[in-house]
Design a protein around this motif. Structure first.
Motif, PDB file in Angstrom:
ATOM      1  N   SER A 248     -34.206  32.071  10.004  1.00 35.88           N
ATOM      2  CA  SER A 248     -34.114  32.841  10.941  1.00 35.88           C
ATOM      3  C   SER A 248     -34.478  34.259  10.254  1.00 35.88           C
ATOM      4  N   SER A 249     -34.040  34.444   8.748  1.00 37.96           N
ATOM      5  CA  SER A 249     -34.392  35.913   8.172  1.00 37.96           C
ATOM      6  C   SER A 249     -35.494  35.851   7.532  1.00 37.96           C
ATOM      7  N   LEU A 250     -36.457  34.801   7.567  1.00 39.35           N
ATOM      8  CA  LEU A 250     -37.722  34.746   6.680  1.00 39.35           C
ATOM      9  C   LEU A 250     -38.826  34.743   7.819  1.00 39.35           C
ATOM     10  N   LEU A 251     -38.604  34.148   8.918  1.00 42.48           N
ATOM     11  CA  LEU A 251     -39.883  33.853   9.717  1.00 42.48           C
ATOM     12  C   LEU A 251     -39.754  34.794  11.304  1.00 42.48           C
ATOM     13  N   SER A 252     -40.948  35.044  11.609  1.00 42.11           N
ATOM     14  CA  SER A 252     -41.210  35.757  12.793  1.00 42.11           C
ATOM     15  C   SER A 252     -42.402  35.023  13.433  1.00 42.11           C
TER      16      SER A 252
END
Length: 314
Positions: A248-252
């Motif tokens: 969740s904190s790496l991908l967008s």
């Protein structure tokens, strides 16, 4: 021995780090870092292609803060780079005029536009409307711009709000998507099956995302080995992850494509994500309903062939 290549690589890594989803690097820190590193590098930097890209980045940074003097200083750096010499003078002057206009200096912009126009009267009218509309107002004999405006292109951008995805990635806004025809081209009007695929995505958005990230988690250790980040960079670009929540904190999520390949009345859909470990190619998934067909780079998201191959096999 030249130090330019090493320093250009350092600038590139810092830029990548600054673009990470959870980066704490400020604009001021970014500008200061590049300014200092650029001064540190010897003149070989003017022969390295990536150096030209960073010159453009710094030019834009100063345009955004309306710092005309520093913007002009970086335009002078651009003139020194071997890449700029590949363009005709009217192209370079147009670019300088555009930068000046964006930075708020209309007088200087007009000066450069006139230089471009004198060498090639048509070029500016083939570029950005805000530039040629501004310039046209200052011509002794203005052109009839209405006769040169193309008809509006059909609307092909669609948007959807996926509540579970928004919460998971802690990001606001809707997600853009396109419908593709049999040749992989974007179309305006979807088929009934493609619309059915959108409804399925809305109703099963949680399962689809969890399945995608679950499959990614399985291959993630192998990806870490393949990319081979050193410990200094691994923690930022490809840290160890134990659960799908770690993504969740790496991908967008960026965009997705509803293909025309149909199986059991549902289309194959390709999803694209920004990811820190491969900023150039990003991350892509091909999905049928909630089944993950393939994981690759972002180009997979609109790969009709991958969808067709799976449909034939299954």
């Amino acid at each position: 021995m030249s130090n330019a290549e090493t320093i250009i690589e350092e600038i590139g890594l810092y830029l990548e780090k600054s673009s990470l989803k959870k980066s704490n690097i400020t604009k001021e820190e970014l500008i200061t870092f590049i300014e200092n590193k650029w001064k540190e590098a010897d003149d070989e930097k003017y022969n390295i292609h990536q150096g030209c890209i960073y010159i453009g980045r710094m030019t834009n940074e100063y345009i955004w803060v309306k710092d005309f003097d520093n913007m002009m200083r970086w335009l002078a750096e651009d003139d020194k780079h071997t890449s700029s010499k590949k363009h005709e003078a009217y192209i370079r002057n147009y670019y300088k005029g555009k930068c000046c206009l964006e930075c708020g200096n209309e007088e200087k912009a007009l000066e450069f536009f006139n230089l471009s126009y004198a060498e090639n009267p048509d070029y500016i009218f083939e570029r950005a409307p805000f530039c040629y509309e501004f310039f046209n107002r200052h011509l002794e004999n203005p052109r009839d711009l209405n006769s040169e405006i193309d008809e509006d292109e059909p609307e092909t951008d669609y948007y959807i709000e996926l509540d579970y995805w928004r919460t998971f990635f802690e990001e606001e806004g809707e997600l853009c998507y396109h419908f593709l025809d049999d040749d992989g081209e974007i179309i305006e009007e979807p088929s009934a099956f493609q619309e059915k695929g959108i409804l399925y995505l809305e109703d099963h958005q949680k399962e689809i995302l969890q399945n995608m990230l679950g499959e990614l988690l399985k291959i993630y250790p192998d990806l870490q080995k393949a990319y081979g980040y050193t410990e200094d960079y691994k923690k930022d670009f490809m840290p160890d992850i134990k659960t799908i929540k770690g993504f969740s904190s790496l991908l967008s999520p960026t965009i997705f494509y509803v293909t025309s390949v149909i199986k059991d009345d549902y289309p194959y859909i390709g999803f694209s994500f920004n990811c820190p470990w491969d900023i150039e190619h990003d991350l892509g998934f091909m999905v049928h309903k909630d089944r993950i067909v393939e994981i690759g780079d972002a180009a997979l998201a609109f790969d009709i062939f991958a969808a067709e191959s799976d449909a034939e096999i299954n």
